[in-house]
Design a protein around this motif. Structure first.
Motif, short mmCIF file in Angstrom:
data_model
loop_
_atom_site.label_atom_id
_atom_site.label_comp_id
_atom_site.label_asym_id
_atom_site.label_seq_id
_atom_site.Cartn_x
_atom_site.Cartn_y
_atom_site.Cartn_z
N LEU A 94 -6.12 7.37 3.57
CA LEU A 94 -6.28 5.93 3.47
C LEU A 94 -7.61 5.57 2.83
O LEU A 94 -8.61 6.25 3.06
CB LEU A 94 -6.19 5.27 4.85
N THR A 95 -7.63 4.50 2.07
CA THR A 95 -8.88 3.96 1.57
C THR A 95 -9.57 3.21 2.71
O THR A 95 -8.98 2.97 3.78
CB THR A 95 -8.64 2.98 0.41
N ILE A 110 -0.41 5.13 -1.04
CA ILE A 110 -0.75 6.03 0.07
C ILE A 110 0.04 7.33 -0.06
O ILE A 110 -0.50 8.43 0.14
CB ILE A 110 -0.45 5.35 1.42
N LYS A 127 -10.30 0.07 2.80
CA LYS A 127 -9.58 -1.18 3.00
C LYS A 127 -8.31 -0.96 3.82
O LYS A 127 -8.02 -1.72 4.76
CB LYS A 127 -9.22 -1.80 1.64
N GLU A 128 -7.55 0.07 3.48
CA GLU A 128 -6.32 0.36 4.22
C GLU A 128 -6.64 0.73 5.66
O GLU A 128 -5.93 0.31 6.59
CB GLU A 128 -5.56 1.49 3.52
N GLN A 129 -7.69 1.52 5.86
CA GLN A 129 -8.10 1.91 7.22
C GLN A 129 -8.45 0.68 8.04
O GLN A 129 -8.05 0.56 9.20
CB GLN A 129 -9.29 2.87 7.14
N ARG A 142 1.99 -5.21 8.48
CA ARG A 142 0.91 -6.02 7.91
C ARG A 142 1.41 -7.41 7.52
O ARG A 142 0.69 -8.40 7.67
CB ARG A 142 0.35 -5.36 6.65
N PHE A 156 0.79 -1.22 0.00
CA PHE A 156 0.00 0.00 0.00
C PHE A 156 0.83 1.28 0.00
O PHE A 156 0.35 2.34 -0.39
CB PHE A 156 -0.91 0.03 1.24
N GLU A 204 -7.44 -2.42 7.59
CA GLU A 204 -6.23 -3.21 7.88
C GLU A 204 -5.39 -2.56 8.96
O GLU A 204 -4.82 -3.24 9.82
CB GLU A 204 -5.41 -3.41 6.60
N GLY A 223 4.23 4.57 5.57
CA GLY A 223 3.76 3.52 4.68
C GLY A 223 4.64 2.29 4.72
O GLY A 223 4.13 1.15 4.65
N ASP A 230 3.21 -1.39 5.83
CA ASP A 230 3.31 -2.60 5.00
C ASP A 230 4.11 -3.69 5.71
O ASP A 230 3.74 -4.87 5.66
CB ASP A 230 3.98 -2.26 3.66
#
Length: 287
Positions: free
Chosen positions: A110-111, A6, A113-115, A47, A2, A117, A40, A44
């Motif tokens: 953040l999108t 981002i 999905k990113e939020q 994650r 991501f 995660e 970022g 990543d």
């Protein structure tokens, strides 16, 4: 991965304001882009690395911002953008600062999905720096590429030397952002004149970006402790005119391609492997 998306999404917003009232996406006298890039990378890495997740959940690993490292051998010092570390002590003033909370402080876009995660991850907390496990340095080459290269190289080269001069076991990671925009509004050249007579910097692209990329490729890299160089290094190419138009992540050449050592995903994979190998027993030492 991501991080690069981002970064360009966040840099598409004009959040940097100068004293003339101009608002910029990027300003060389702000470290906002560096902080977003480093955020970022850690996002990543956290994650995708189960061992780091366990260390964070158990409170063994924290992070520090603008941490000064001092080279023991040569007594030189340098502030690193972001470090993963063990904590030297408890500081209640930092207790509420987490990787999640600073995403809001930095205005990171953040999108959904990113939020989601991010919220599912264990809270990586800021703390006074004890032992540095990983040090991140992020730099950008946005304009005047050829003239900027000696300084860019020197600043990046001094980072890994300082990190490993302080601790050979620490992981030194470098992130570089190269602008491939043909036209660029420089904040230095457009202070009081931006509104009525903007002065555009014109680049010979993709030649100028390629020159910067080739210079970054000359930085030393190491494959084991005891050697000299970065443990991992990535190059991300963006197209940003700095005029308010959305920035764009460039994936075609001269940007590094998937599988190449300078590709962002390769850097994250390498950082994860080194971390899991070098610090697999850190939990036995306690926080």
């Amino acid at each position: 991965m991501f991080g690069p998306e981002i970064l360009v999404r966040t840099l598409s917003k004009t959040t940097r304001e100068d004293r003339y009232g101009n608002r910029w996406q990027y300003h060389s006298r702000s470290d906002h882009h560096s902080k977003v890039a480093c955020w970022g990378i850690i996002f990543d890495l956290l994650r995708l690395n189960p061992l780091l997740q366990r260390h964070v959940a158990n409170g063994i690993v924290n992070f520090g911002i603008n941490h000064e490292m001092r080279d023991f051998a040569h007594d030189r010092k340098k502030n690193l953008d972001l470090v993963l570390c063990t904590s030297s002590r408890v500081d209640s003033r930092l207790a509420d600062q987490t990787l999640q909370s600073i995403s809001r402080d930095y205005g990171i876009d953040l999108t959904e999905k990113e939020q989601a995660e991010m919220e599912a991850l264990p809270p990586l907390r800021r703390a006074p720096v004890g032992s540095v496990l990983m040090a991140l340095e992020a730099k950008a080459c946005m304009t005047a590429h050829q003239r900027a290269l000696p300084r860019l190289y020197d600043e990046l080269n001094s980072s890994h030397l300082t990190v490993h001069g302080a601790s050979d076991q620490a992981i030194a990671a470098g992130f570089t952002m190269v602008n491939i925009a043909s036209n660029y509004l420089s904040p230095d050249l457009n202070k009081g004149n931006r509104r009525h007579s903007p002065e555009w910097s014109v680049h010979d692209q993709p030649r100028d970006a390629q020159l910067a990329i080739e210079k970054i490729r000359q930085l030393p890299r190491r494959s084991k402790t005891g050697d000299t160089g970065y443990d991992a290094l990535s190059i991300v190419v963006i197209d940003c005119a700095n005029d308010g138009a959305p920035a764009r992540l460039v994936t075609e050449p001269p940007a590094p391609q998937p599988g190449e050592i300078y590709h962002y995903a390769s850097m994250i994979d390498r950082l994860g492997h080194i971390y899991s190998t070098r610090f697999k027993d850190i939990g036995q030492l306690g926080p």
